[in-house]
Design a protein around this motif. Structure first.
Motif, PDB file in Angstrom:
ATOM      1  N   ALA A 129       0.831  -1.211   0.000  1.00  0.00           N
ATOM      2  CA  ALA A 129       0.000   0.000   0.000  1.00  0.00           C
ATOM      3  C   ALA A 129       0.865   1.260   0.000  1.00  0.00           C
ATOM      4  CB  ALA A 129      -0.925  -0.009   1.217  1.00  0.00           C
ATOM      5  N   ILE A 130       1.943   1.242   0.757  1.00  0.00           N
ATOM      6  CA  ILE A 130       2.839   2.395   0.837  1.00  0.00           C
ATOM      7  C   ILE A 130       3.526   2.641  -0.505  1.00  0.00           C
ATOM      8  CG2 ILE A 130       5.007   3.198   1.874  1.00  0.00           C
ATOM      9  CD1 ILE A 130       4.009   1.755   4.477  1.00  0.00           C
ATOM     10  N   GLU A 131       3.967   1.562  -1.151  1.00  0.00           N
ATOM     11  CA  GLU A 131       4.619   1.700  -2.456  1.00  0.00           C
ATOM     12  C   GLU A 131       3.634   2.229  -3.506  1.00  0.00           C
ATOM     13  OE1 GLU A 131       8.173  -1.643  -2.230  1.00  0.00           O
ATOM     14  OE2 GLU A 131       6.191  -2.269  -2.947  1.00  0.00           O
ATOM     15  N   ARG A 132       2.420   1.738  -3.472  1.00  0.00           N
ATOM     16  CA  ARG A 132       1.404   2.211  -4.423  1.00  0.00           C
ATOM     17  C   ARG A 132       1.145   3.706  -4.249  1.00  0.00           C
ATOM     18  NH1 ARG A 132      -3.196  -2.524  -3.694  1.00  0.00           N
ATOM     19  NH2 ARG A 132      -2.273  -4.085  -5.096  1.00  0.00           N
ATOM     20  N   ALA A 133       1.262   4.171  -3.000  1.00  0.00           N
ATOM     21  CA  ALA A 133       1.017   5.589  -2.715  1.00  0.00           C
ATOM     22  C   ALA A 133       2.254   6.459  -2.949  1.00  0.00           C
ATOM     23  CB  ALA A 133       0.547   5.738  -1.270  1.00  0.00           C
ATOM     24  N   GLY A 134       3.372   5.813  -3.326  1.00  0.00           N
ATOM     25  CA  GLY A 134       4.604   6.558  -3.562  1.00  0.00           C
ATOM     26  C   GLY A 134       5.231   7.122  -2.304  1.00  0.00           C
ATOM     27  N   ARG A 135       5.028   6.431  -1.162  1.00  0.00           N
ATOM     28  CA  ARG A 135       5.497   6.955   0.127  1.00  0.00           C
ATOM     29  C   ARG A 135       6.664   6.172   0.722  1.00  0.00           C
ATOM     30  NH1 ARG A 135       2.101   9.601   3.498  1.00  0.00           N
ATOM     31  NH2 ARG A 135       4.028   9.877   4.696  1.00  0.00           N
ATOM     32  N   LYS A 136       7.214   5.199   0.002  1.00  0.00           N
ATOM     33  CA  LYS A 136       8.198   4.327   0.638  1.00  0.00           C
ATOM     34  C   LYS A 136       9.437   5.075   1.114  1.00  0.00           C
ATOM     35  CE  LYS A 136       9.802   0.809   2.491  1.00  0.00           C
ATOM     36  NZ  LYS A 136      10.541   1.663   3.412  1.00  0.00           N
ATOM     37  N   LYS A 137       9.827   6.124   0.442  1.00  0.00           N
ATOM     38  CA  LYS A 137      11.049   6.819   0.830  1.00  0.00           C
ATOM     39  C   LYS A 137      10.962   7.444   2.213  1.00  0.00           C
ATOM     40  CE  LYS A 137      12.876   7.904  -3.755  1.00  0.00           C
ATOM     41  NZ  LYS A 137      13.268   8.991  -4.696  1.00  0.00           N
ATOM     42  N   ASP A 138       9.751   7.750   2.673  1.00  0.00           N
ATOM     43  CA  ASP A 138       9.637   8.429   3.964  1.00  0.00           C
ATOM     44  C   ASP A 138       8.892   7.626   5.027  1.00  0.00           C
ATOM     45  OD1 ASP A 138       7.710  10.186   1.844  1.00  0.00           O
ATOM     46  OD2 ASP A 138       6.671   9.295   3.554  1.00  0.00           O
ATOM     47  N   ILE A 139       8.637   6.323   4.775  1.00  0.00           N
ATOM     48  CA  ILE A 139       7.989   5.483   5.789  1.00  0.00           C
ATOM     49  C   ILE A 139       8.763   4.185   5.968  1.00  0.00           C
ATOM     50  CG2 ILE A 139       5.891   4.243   6.474  1.00  0.00           C
ATOM     51  CD1 ILE A 139       4.254   6.200   4.848  1.00  0.00           C
ATOM     52  N   LEU A 140       9.244   3.935   7.173  1.00  0.00           N
ATOM     53  CA  LEU A 140       9.892   2.666   7.504  1.00  0.00           C
ATOM     54  C   LEU A 140       8.836   1.580   7.707  1.00  0.00           C
ATOM     55  CD1 LEU A 140      12.349   3.929  10.270  1.00  0.00           C
ATOM     56  CD2 LEU A 140      13.039   3.163   8.008  1.00  0.00           C
ATOM     57  N   VAL A 141       9.158   0.356   7.302  1.00  0.00           N
ATOM     58  CA  VAL A 141       8.264  -0.777   7.542  1.00  0.00           C
ATOM     59  C   VAL A 141       9.079  -1.926   8.113  1.00  0.00           C
ATOM     60  CG1 VAL A 141       6.587  -2.387   6.569  1.00  0.00           C
ATOM     61  CG2 VAL A 141       6.806  -0.094   5.583  1.00  0.00           C
ATOM     62  N   VAL A 142       8.619  -2.470   9.247  1.00  0.00           N
ATOM     63  CA  VAL A 142       9.308  -3.579   9.912  1.00  0.00           C
ATOM     64  C   VAL A 142       8.286  -4.645  10.282  1.00  0.00           C
ATOM     65  CG1 VAL A 142      10.759  -4.261  11.860  1.00  0.00           C
ATOM     66  CG2 VAL A 142      11.031  -1.986  10.853  1.00  0.00           C
ATOM     67  N   GLY A 143       8.639  -5.909  10.042  1.00  0.00           N
ATOM     68  CA  GLY A 143       7.762  -7.024  10.382  1.00  0.00           C
ATOM     69  C   GLY A 143       8.439  -8.029  11.294  1.00  0.00           C
ATOM     70  N   VAL A 144       7.780  -9.150  11.494  1.00  0.00           N
ATOM     71  CA  VAL A 144       8.311 -10.228  12.346  1.00  0.00           C
ATOM     72  C   VAL A 144       8.075 -11.565  11.651  1.00  0.00           C
ATOM     73  CG1 VAL A 144       8.110 -11.429  14.566  1.00  0.00           C
ATOM     74  CG2 VAL A 144       7.797  -8.954  14.471  1.00  0.00           C
ATOM     75  N   ASP A 145       9.074 -12.433  11.673  1.00  0.00           N
ATOM     76  CA  ASP A 145       9.020 -13.847  11.253  1.00  0.00           C
ATOM     77  C   ASP A 145      10.100 -14.211  10.243  1.00  0.00           C
ATOM     78  OD1 ASP A 145       6.979 -14.684  12.912  1.00  0.00           O
ATOM     79  OD2 ASP A 145       5.401 -14.352  11.426  1.00  0.00           O
TER      80      ASP A 145
END
Length: 208
Positions: A129-145
């Motif tokens: 969703a973040i990539e589709r909105a063109g926001r990846k450069k300013d939003i960190l994403v972290v997951g688990v597993d």
């Protein structure tokens, strides 16, 4: 109830990576609080302790959801300039995470600096969703597993980090406990396998 019935019948029970209200003969898993602490400390370091955070929960009421929430909030209390903008469940599901993230992008906009998803399926949905909105450069994403998709995304520089949960290590220890119990031997009541932070710098150690 299943654990209680088995124990009443004299059958040893080893729980792997999931807690039950009835106490098994042995538990092998990882401390879910630790995974969230590692994830949120990584975010805090990257943001220099300042920014707007979103947290995606798994199924509400499950042990992993409760403890990952607690671990994340523990770190947030140490960083008063990191604000939890919203926390909501996407039920461990990638598609539901896409929808939730789209809604958050609309409602929180430029205030969002990072997303902590309590598992990688949700992290990958949020990332899409973040990539589709063109926001990846300013939003960190972290997951688990450290699932395969997440590790590849970390390698490509799309996902910022994931937390490795050693399923093989848990399985080995659980089988050892089961064999020992079948022989009427004494076993550790609880065995915890450490989580590990995975970033672009060390992702090669986890890819196969």
């Amino acid at each position: 109830p299943a654990v209680e019935k088995a124990k009443a019948a004299g059958i040893p029970i080893v729980n792997v990576n999931s807690e039950t209200s009835a106490t098994p003969d042995a538990f092998v898993g990882s401390r879910d609080e630790e995974s969230a602490r590692l994830a949120m400390e990584f975010i805090a370091t990257k943001l220099n302790g300042k920014g707007g955070i979103l947290m995606m929960h798994g199924f509400m009421g499950q042990a992993a959801q409760i403890k990952r929430d607690a671990g994340a909030r523990e770190v947030l209390t140490k960083h008063p300039d990191m604000k939890l903008l919203a926390a909501q469940t996407a039920e461990w599901d990638r598609a539901k995470a896409v929808t939730l993230m789209e809604n958050w992008l609309q409602s929180h906009g430029d205030k969002i600096n990072a997303v902590f998803a309590q598992n990688d399926e949700m992290a990958m949905g949020a990332l899409l969703a973040i990539e589709r909105a063109g926001r990846k450069k300013d939003i960190l994403v972290v997951g688990v597993d450290a699932i395969g998709d997440a590790l590849q995304a970390v390698k490509e520089g799309r996902l910022d980090a994931t937390i490795f949960q050693d399923g093989e290590g848990q399985a080995r220890q659980a089988l050892r406990a089961a064999i020992a119990l079948s022989r009427k031997e004494t076993v550790e009541k609880q065995t915890f396998i450490p989580f590990q932070l995975v970033t672009r710098e060390n992702v090669g150690e986890f890819l196969r």
